[in-house]
Design a protein around this motif. Structure first.
Motif, PDB file in Angstrom:
ATOM      1  N   GLY A  18     -15.160 -13.725 -44.128  1.00  0.00           N
ATOM      2  CA  GLY A  18     -13.839 -13.651 -44.763  1.00  0.00           C
ATOM      3  C   GLY A  18     -13.156 -15.009 -44.768  1.00  0.00           C
ATOM      4  O   GLY A  18     -12.587 -15.445 -45.773  1.00  0.00           O
ATOM      5  N   ALA A  19     -13.247 -15.704 -43.619  1.00  0.00           N
ATOM      6  CA  ALA A  19     -12.645 -17.035 -43.514  1.00  0.00           C
ATOM      7  C   ALA A  19     -13.297 -17.990 -44.508  1.00  0.00           C
ATOM      8  O   ALA A  19     -12.612 -18.795 -45.161  1.00  0.00           O
ATOM      9  N   ALA A  20     -14.615 -17.890 -44.641  1.00  0.00           N
ATOM     10  CA  ALA A  20     -15.337 -18.766 -45.571  1.00  0.00           C
ATOM     11  C   ALA A  20     -14.895 -18.495 -47.010  1.00  0.00           C
ATOM     12  O   ALA A  20     -14.676 -19.427 -47.791  1.00  0.00           O
ATOM     13  N   LEU A  21     -14.729 -17.204 -47.343  1.00  0.00           N
ATOM     14  CA  LEU A  21     -14.291 -16.860 -48.698  1.00  0.00           C
ATOM     15  C   LEU A  21     -12.885 -17.392 -48.961  1.00  0.00           C
ATOM     16  O   LEU A  21     -12.600 -17.930 -50.038  1.00  0.00           O
ATOM     17  N   ASN A  22     -11.992 -17.238 -47.978  1.00  0.00           N
ATOM     18  CA  ASN A  22     -10.636 -17.782 -48.124  1.00  0.00           C
ATOM     19  C   ASN A  22     -10.660 -19.281 -48.368  1.00  0.00           C
ATOM     20  O   ASN A  22      -9.947 -19.803 -49.234  1.00  0.00           O
ATOM     21  N   THR A  23     -11.479 -19.980 -47.584  1.00  0.00           N
ATOM     22  CA  THR A  23     -11.581 -21.435 -47.729  1.00  0.00           C
ATOM     23  C   THR A  23     -12.070 -21.814 -49.124  1.00  0.00           C
ATOM     24  O   THR A  23     -11.534 -22.720 -49.754  1.00  0.00           O
TER      25      THR A  23
END
Lengths: 284, 300
Positions: A77-82
């Motif tokens: 999820g964090a990677a997608l947000n980034t």
């Protein structure tokens, strides 16, 4: 090239051998420095494949950490947000930066020098100062907004994206301006003499010629946004997690082979982007 | 014919005026988004920081809008803050100096290589330049950790393990490691423009190598040195990631205090943090102006 013909100037030979001894020393220094620069990267990559659960020793090969990475919903999820922030901010800052570069290179106007200074400031200012200023500004203006309209805004992906646009515009401007400097203005005049209007001239002449510069600027903005930790850390909100902030939080707790694995992937993305940007510059 | 030019002239100038106006309109259109964004999301936030620095910190971390100079007073009287400034500036000076000493010969070697090697070496410098600072700092944690590579080597030699990190030495290594590419690239650019036959001319005129370097090469590559130094010095003084990860919580650098005052400490103290940031910027500006004065005077 360095070895001047000894027959013509015999007295130089002594200096030449001394100079090549100097080059040898410089070469040794270069090798050592490269080892210093790359040893940590090699170690990091190697230890993303180690069986050692502390991730600091080699105890055999495994792909387990990468498998666990893919199962980690939080990190994904964090990677997608980034990725979302990097893509959005790159598109906006590339458009704004290109427009600004065109204005700065093509026109002379009052306040141009001042604006020039404003453009360079985000590059030279300590990142932490810009980060805390943005945090203070968002909190301050959200407070006023709530007081005036009762509307309650929260820090999150929106504020991070705005902040990333603000700090990448200047980099795009620098890169695009460099490509406009070598631009032959007569090409545009020729196009207009042949009956093209302003937009056609821009679309068919100017844009294709400065496109490598624009893509170069966009790639730089994308990398800067993807890798940025400090400004992201200050402008994100509770409940919104971005990759560098997430990695930082985990690293603070302990070294784990899983962080080695995610770091290796981040390295891989960066290296791919350098290759891309160099390739585009070569073609220019 | 005379009448014709008379009548057509005002019409032409009206067209010219219209064109000029549309030209100005186009400039405004191009300029507006960038100007707007940077004024609203860069300049204005800095103004807000100035405002906060004169406000009073409330007991719960809420800012009270009573004018005070107490924040600035605290910075100059409490040893915690004075020491953090001094420690950070010292780390910045040391890092810049070491990066310069290591980076200049490296750049010189790259410039003197044949084109193909040059490209490869330059590329090897560019890769760390583009990669994540956090990841590169983290890599040193692995190497320096208690059971890490260096300690394994030490143990294999029959020596006792050493606590290599967290320590101030580890912070310095991390800072040098992270900033070296920023020193090499500008120096490379200025060496690339340097005409190396000037060294031969100096030798022909009787200068030895040291003298030729000090009187010819160094002054002519000073712009690269100055640019590299600024690029290394500014982020080093303001950093907090390296000292946070490799220095532990034992020693406070400027960046660590700023980060804590704004995001972590209980309660946060934004007015004090803002004053700290303003003084930091003032110190940086003075340092850089001084540095440029010194380097350009050498030039003369």
């Amino acid at each position: 090239m360095l070895d001047t013909p000894t027959t013509r100037k015999p007295y130089v030979t002594g200096m030449d051998s001394r100079r090549s001894a100097g080059m040898l020393a410089l070469g040794a220094h270069t090798i050592l420095t490269m080892v210093f620069l790359y040893a940590p990267i090699v170690v990091l990559v190697a230890f993303s494949f180690t069986r050692d659960s502390f991730g600091v020793r080699w105890t055999g090969f495994t792909l387990d950490w990468y498998r666990r990475l893919l199962a980690d919903q939080r990190l994904l999820g964090a990677a997608l947000n980034t990725l979302y922030v990097a893509l959005t901010s790159t598109i906006v800052s590339t458009i704004i930066g290109t427009m600004t570069a065109l204005a700065m290179e093509r026109y002379h106007f009052r306040g141009r020098t001042g604006f020039d200074a404003l453009l360079y400031l985000p590059i030279v200012i300590p990142e932490i100062v810009m980060a805390l200023a943005l945090l203070a500004f968002f909190a301050f203006s959200f407070g006023i907004l709530e007081l005036l309209s009762g509307l309650r805004l929260q820090m999150g992906l929106g504020t991070v994206t705005i902040a990333h646009i603000a700090f990448t515009i200047s980099f795009v401007v620098v890169v695009v301006r460099a490509s406009l400097k070598g631009f032959d203005m007569r090409l545009e005049e020729a196009a207009q003499d042949l009956g093209a209007n302003e937009w056609q001239t821009f679309r068919h002449i100017t844009l294709p010629l400065i496109l490598p510069g624009i893509i170069g600027g966009a790639l730089l903005a994308f990398t800067l946004s993807l890798d940025d930790f400090i400004i992201t850390f200050f402008t994100t909100g509770p409940g919104t997690s971005l990759l560098p902030v997430e990695v930082y939080g985990q690293v603070k707790r302990a070294i784990t082979p899983k962080i080695n694995a995610i770091s290796t992937l981040m390295l891989l993305v960066s290296i791919t982007l350098v290759f891309l940007s160099q390739f585009i510059q070569r073609r220019r | 014919m005379a009448l014709e030019t008379l009548t057509s002239e005002p019409r032409e100038s009206r067209v010219a005026a219209l064109l000029r106006r549309s030209e100005r309109f186009r400039l405004g259109l191009l300029l507006f988004p960038g100007l707007f964004w940077l004024l609203l999301f860069f300049a204005l936030p800095l103004v807000v920081v100035v405002l906060y620095s004169f406000a009073t910190p409330g007991p719960t971390g809420r800012v009270e809008w009573h004018f005070t100079l107490a924040n600035y007073g605290t910075l100059f009287t409490e040893s915690l803050y004075v020491n953090a400034y001094l420690r950070s500036i010292w780390a910045g000076v040391l890092t810049t100096l070491i990066c310069l000493l290591a980076g200049y010969p490296l750049a010189l070697y790259i410039v003197r290589r044949p084109p193909r090697w040059r490209t490869v070496l330059l590329f090897l410098i560019l890769i760390p330049f583009w990669t994540n600072f956090l990841v590169r700092t983290y890599a040193w944690m692995i190497i320096l950790s208690n059971n890490g590579i260096i300690n394994s080597i030490i143990q294999a030699l029959g020596l006792p393990r050493v606590a290599l990190y967290p320590s101030e030495g580890a912070v310095l290594i991390g800072l040098i490691y992270g900033n070296l590419p920023f020193m090499v690239l500008p120096i490379f650019a200025s060496l690339d423009r340097f005409d190396f036959t000037l060294l031969e001319a100096a030798a022909d005129l009787g200068a030895d190598q040291t003298r030729a370097f000090l009187r010819v090469m160094l002054p002519l590559t000073m712009p690269g040195i100055a640019a590299g130094s600024v690029l290394v010095f500014i982020p080093t003084v303001g950093q907090f990631v390296v000292s946070d990860l490799l220095g532990g919580a034992k020693v406070d650098y400027l960046g660590n205090l700023l980060q804590r005052l704004f995001t972590r400490s209980n309660p946060p103290n934004w007015p004090l943090g803002s004053a700290m940031a303003i003084v930091f910027m003032a110190v940086l500006t003075v340092a850089i102006l001084l540095y440029f004065r010194i380097t350009t005077e050498q030039d003369r």
